[in-house]
Design a protein around this motif. Structure first.
Motif, mmCIF file in Angstrom:
data_model
loop_
_atom_site.group_PDB
_atom_site.id
_atom_site.type_symbol
_atom_site.label_atom_id
_atom_site.label_comp_id
_atom_site.label_asym_id
_atom_site.label_seq_id
_atom_site.Cartn_x
_atom_site.Cartn_y
_atom_site.Cartn_z
ATOM 1 N N PHE A 22 1.264 -1.443 0.356
ATOM 2 C CA PHE A 22 -0.012 0.217 -0.035
ATOM 3 C C PHE A 22 1.005 1.195 0.248
ATOM 4 C CE2 PHE A 22 -2.635 2.973 1.964
ATOM 5 C CZ PHE A 22 -4.194 2.869 0.627
ATOM 6 N N GLN A 23 2.042 1.489 0.558
ATOM 7 C CA GLN A 23 2.888 2.365 0.589
ATOM 8 C C GLN A 23 2.928 2.685 -0.907
ATOM 9 O OE1 GLN A 23 6.783 1.244 2.653
ATOM 10 N NE2 GLN A 23 5.418 0.786 4.578
ATOM 11 N N GLU A 24 3.000 1.809 -1.949
ATOM 12 C CA GLU A 24 3.321 3.261 -3.612
ATOM 13 C C GLU A 24 2.020 3.388 -3.238
ATOM 14 O OE1 GLU A 24 3.413 0.823 -7.747
ATOM 15 O OE2 GLU A 24 3.538 -0.297 -6.405
ATOM 16 N N SER B 129 0.556 7.943 -1.390
ATOM 17 C CA SER B 129 1.325 9.693 -1.926
ATOM 18 C C SER B 129 0.442 9.982 -2.699
ATOM 19 C CB SER B 129 2.613 9.356 -2.338
ATOM 20 O OG SER B 129 2.056 9.154 -3.466
ATOM 21 N N ARG B 130 -0.717 8.866 -3.076
ATOM 22 C CA ARG B 130 -1.874 10.222 -3.976
ATOM 23 C C ARG B 130 -3.169 8.759 -3.236
ATOM 24 N NH1 ARG B 130 -3.136 6.149 -8.847
ATOM 25 N NH2 ARG B 130 -1.148 3.952 -8.046
ATOM 26 N N PHE B 131 -3.039 8.678 -2.157
ATOM 27 C CA PHE B 131 -4.243 7.851 -1.438
ATOM 28 C C PHE B 131 -5.595 8.749 -1.235
ATOM 29 C CE2 PHE B 131 -6.902 6.215 2.075
ATOM 30 C CZ PHE B 131 -7.185 4.786 1.463
ATOM 31 N N GLU B 132 -4.852 10.174 -1.038
ATOM 32 C CA GLU B 132 -5.546 11.231 0.310
ATOM 33 C C GLU B 132 -6.195 11.731 -1.246
ATOM 34 O OE1 GLU B 132 -5.653 15.274 2.513
ATOM 35 O OE2 GLU B 132 -4.695 13.523 3.554
ATOM 36 N N SER B 133 -5.630 12.348 -1.968
ATOM 37 C CA SER B 133 -5.707 12.888 -3.608
ATOM 38 C C SER B 133 -6.653 12.225 -4.654
ATOM 39 C CB SER B 133 -4.435 13.615 -4.370
ATOM 40 O OG SER B 133 -3.743 11.999 -4.358
ATOM 41 N N SER B 134 -6.917 11.320 -4.729
ATOM 42 C CA SER B 134 -7.464 10.307 -5.224
ATOM 43 C C SER B 134 -9.165 10.249 -4.411
ATOM 44 C CB SER B 134 -6.920 9.118 -5.418
ATOM 45 O OG SER B 134 -5.441 8.975 -6.340
ATOM 46 N N ILE B 135 -8.684 10.265 -3.294
ATOM 47 C CA ILE B 135 -10.304 10.153 -2.646
ATOM 48 C C ILE B 135 -11.085 11.399 -2.741
ATOM 49 C CG2 ILE B 135 -11.157 9.312 -0.748
ATOM 50 C CD1 ILE B 135 -10.157 7.054 -2.425
ATOM 51 N N TYR B 136 -9.839 12.634 -2.770
ATOM 52 C CA TYR B 136 -10.747 13.163 -1.889
ATOM 53 C C TYR B 136 -10.592 14.533 -2.902
ATOM 54 C CZ TYR B 136 -11.841 12.253 2.972
ATOM 55 O OH TYR B 136 -13.067 11.839 4.215
ATOM 56 N N ASN B 137 -11.178 14.043 -4.465
ATOM 57 C CA ASN B 137 -10.779 15.130 -5.368
ATOM 58 C C ASN B 137 -11.556 15.582 -5.927
ATOM 59 O OD1 ASN B 137 -13.026 13.231 -6.411
ATOM 60 N ND2 ASN B 137 -11.621 11.770 -7.599
ATOM 61 N N ILE C 220 -5.984 -3.194 -5.396
ATOM 62 C CA ILE C 220 -5.642 -4.909 -5.408
ATOM 63 C C ILE C 220 -5.065 -5.835 -6.882
ATOM 64 C CG2 ILE C 220 -7.885 -7.270 -5.250
ATOM 65 C CD1 ILE C 220 -9.733 -4.549 -4.170
ATOM 66 N N LYS C 221 -5.234 -5.107 -7.560
ATOM 67 C CA LYS C 221 -4.550 -5.810 -8.794
ATOM 68 C C LYS C 221 -3.497 -5.917 -8.396
ATOM 69 C CE LYS C 221 -4.102 -5.548 -13.360
ATOM 70 N NZ LYS C 221 -4.175 -4.348 -15.342
ATOM 71 N N LYS C 222 -2.912 -4.835 -7.463
ATOM 72 C CA LYS C 222 -1.212 -5.109 -7.951
ATOM 73 C C LYS C 222 -1.020 -6.028 -6.608
ATOM 74 C CE LYS C 222 3.345 -2.626 -7.079
ATOM 75 N NZ LYS C 222 4.477 -3.381 -8.315
ATOM 76 N N VAL C 223 -1.412 -6.197 -5.303
ATOM 77 C CA VAL C 223 -1.368 -7.233 -4.706
ATOM 78 C C VAL C 223 -1.220 -8.815 -5.266
ATOM 79 C CG1 VAL C 223 -2.468 -8.617 -2.357
ATOM 80 C CG2 VAL C 223 -2.131 -5.561 -2.480
ATOM 81 N N GLN D 23 -10.107 -5.910 2.139
ATOM 82 C CA GLN D 23 -9.919 -5.267 3.898
ATOM 83 C C GLN D 23 -8.971 -4.523 3.974
ATOM 84 O OE1 GLN D 23 -9.771 -8.838 6.159
ATOM 85 N NE2 GLN D 23 -9.756 -7.541 7.823
ATOM 86 N N TYR D 24 -8.326 -4.559 4.105
ATOM 87 C CA TYR D 24 -7.364 -3.861 4.044
ATOM 88 C C TYR D 24 -7.207 -2.449 3.816
ATOM 89 C CZ TYR D 24 -2.533 -1.174 5.267
ATOM 90 O OH TYR D 24 -1.741 -0.513 5.818
#
Length: 599
Positions: A247-249, A252-260, A276-279, A292-293
């Motif tokens: 998820f660390q990857e 950096s863009r988690f918040e900006s992608s959700i709160y757009n 999920i595809k990455k995992v 879930q994570y």
């Protein structure tokens, strides 16, 4: 037969919990009696875990006609599918107990409430309390106990009635019918049907109900200490460190992608699918754990942003309502009345149909024997409303529940039969959904009623409130929750009413409980939102139209002495049949001599 009995005085009557070996194969069971109403509640937890990504809980409420000393009227003389009342009662139990389970459980759990006898007392509250006792004294891991109470209030009286009986609840001067569930001083579930009561009255009813709930909680605590079993363990579902590392990857863009600023869930699902595809590339067996994570991280983010920064996913203010649109009529002259209501991405169409008194629905259940229901609201939720494919037709518990909630909200303003003798049916179609289509149905149905010329007492509007909760001192109340806030928030608090007061409430939570002061604060904000929505609706149609649709039937009425009813009907209905055959009208004769002629 082994037997242990424990009793509690509640509302001037005795509630008795009886433990026997009658259902000894169940993980937990209890027979709960209050007055002459008796309910057996069983709880069973399966033996094996299932490979699924949700908690498998089932709640069934079984109504048996023998409980009322009657034989079913169906051809096979057996009970058929559950009645709407039974489904709604099961939902009440489910919504109360579900938040108190660990969501990591993947073993089937089934709670069954079977009404063994029914008299004047409500079996719904016994179903909730019985489910709590059965679970709390069993080996099933659960965070209860939880309790339920019904509170009533009559117009002109300041006194609250504890557990009013059926006849009291049916009286025309009963202005409040509250079903309240809670534990540890906090509320876990609410159902309200009311006749335009104030927020202050509701706050008083909540407080009165919580006092009674604490008595039942103490009683249940004594039962658990006396006969409670050691709880089964829940398998550890700790997230693998490798998934957190992956998820660390995205950090950096988690918040900006959700709160757009985008409404709905599409952008959230896109980021989730990417993660999920990455995992799965390196851990193909861990897609469910990755999902879930992601959900856990999303809920933490949304809670932190709402509480600390007063920010919402779609960029609205905490008290801001999405864009509104209201339309009364204009769909087709064939319809007796229609309404369209938009709140952001939630779009609902409602159609009104008026019929003769004979078109009333005949209710035959253990609670109501051959009772005619002249006002109905039905709700449909097709899969395309959320951009999905799926089976069309049929009903599910959610549709029945949402339809009943809107019906309850509107019932308070429906004109009495003496003034408006028509049978009234409303159908609400959720054509697009992004949060609270049930409250959208209330608004669209009000528009349809007014468009159809039904002389309602006042327009009704509804709103869904939410909460992001960390502690009694750290929380944020959200007005007009949309999809992500409903799914990942901690509360869905639906409030409907007129400008004068509340007509219906439904509360569902994902916490152990919400303190009463927070609910009162939510009621205040809901009133502000409701008044704004009513302004938009009244701009579309300021009052009910002066006349009915030309396509609607016309009804005239007259009254004859009761002793002349037989003369009017004629031998074997000869006179009535002749009139109906020759004119095409429908003739309805009431027991008091009132005659309705519909054509």
């Amino acid at each position: 037969m082994t037997k242990k009995e424990y009793s509690l005085e509640l509302g001037g009557k005795t509630m008795t919990a009886t433990f026997t070996d009658l259902a000894e194969q169940a993980s937990g069971s209890v027979i709960l009696r209050y007055g002459d109403t008796t309910v057996l509640v069983t709880a069973v937890m399966g033996k094996k875990e299932k490979d699924m990504d949700y908690f498998p809980l089932t709640v069934d409420f079984e109504e048996k006609f023998y409980a009322a000393g009657r034989i079913p009227g169906s051809f096979p003389r057996r009970e058929g599918r559950p009645s709407d009342d039974a489904i709604l009662s099961g939902r009440v139990i489910d919504r109360t107990i579900r938040p108190l389970f660990n969501p990591a459980i993947r073993t089937d759990i089934q709670v069954v409430a079977t009404v063994l006898s029914i008299d004047a007392e409500d079996p719904d509250t016994l179903g909730v309390i019985g489910a709590s006792i059965a679970l709390a004294t069993s080996d099933i891991p659960w965070g209860g106990p939880v309790s339920a109470i019904r509170i009533g209030k009559k117009k002109g009286s300041d006194a609250f009635i504890v557990n009013p009986i059926f006849t009291e609840r049916a009286q025309t001067d009963m202005e409040l019918d509250l079903l309240l569930c809670g534990k540890d001083g906090a509320v876990t579930m609410i159902e309200v049907g009311a006749k335009e009561v104030s927020e202050e009255v509701l706050a008083g009813a909540f407080a009165a109900g919580m006092e009674e709930i604490e008595k039942i909680q103490k009683f249940q605590g004594e039962l658990v200490r006396a006969i409670g079993k050691t709880k089964r363990s829940i398998p550890d579902r700790t997230i693998k460190p490798e998934i957190a590392d992956a998820f660390q990857e995205f950090e950096s863009r988690f918040e900006s992608s959700i709160y757009n600023g985008e409404a709905g869930k599409a952008h959230i699902h896109a980021l989730s699918d990417e993660f999920i595809k990455k995992v799965v590339e390196t851990m193909p067996e861990d897609a469910k754990m990755a999902a879930q994570y992601f959900e856990e991280r999303l809920e933490i983010l949304m809670r932190q942003k709402a509480i600390d920064e007063k920010k919402r996913v779609d960029g609205r203010g905490m008290d801001e309502i999405r864009s509104l649109y209201a339309q009364a009529g204009g769909v087709s002259s064939v319809l007796h009345g229609s309404g369209i209501f938009y709140r952001g991405g939630t779009h609902v169409f409602s159609a009104l149909t008026l019929g003769s008194p004979d078109d009333a629905q005949l209710i035959d259940s253990i609670e109501e024997k051959q009772t005619k229901k002249r006002f109905m609201h039905h709700y449909n939720f097709p899969p395309y409303s959320v951009g999905e494919t799926g089976r069309m037709g049929g009903l599910n518990r959610r549709m029945i529940g949402h339809g009943a909630l809107a019906e309850k909200a509107l019932s308070a303003v429906i004109p009495p039969k003496e003034i408006f003798p028509y049978t009234i049916r409303l159908v609400s179609e959720a054509f697009a959904s992004n949060g609270s289509t049930s409250m959208g149905s209330v608004c669209a149905s009000t528009l349809a009623l007014m468009d159809g010329g039904v002389p309602i007492a006042a327009p009704v509007a509804g709103i869904a409130m939410g909460i992001m909760y960390d502690s009694p001192d750290r929380y944020a109340i959200l007005t007009d929750i949309q999809g992500p806030e409903d799914e990942h928030g901690d509360m869905d608090f639906k409030v409907a009413g007129t400008a004068r007061g509340v007509t219906a409430i439904q509360l569902d939570i994902k916490l152990d409980g919400v303190p009463v002061p927070m609910l009162v604060e939510g009621l205040t904000k809901a009133k502000e939102a409701r008044l704004k929505i009513l302004e938009t609706m009244l701009t579309a149609i300021p009052s009910s139209r002066a006349s009915l649709s030309p396509r609607a039937p016309k009804i005239v009425s007259l009254k004859v002495p009761v002793d002349m009813i037989g003369m009017v009907i004629g031998p074997s209905g000869k006179n009535i049949k002749k009139i109906q055959e020759e004119t095409g009208v429908t003739v309805t004769i009431e027991d008091d001599g009132t005659i309705f002629i519909t054509g």
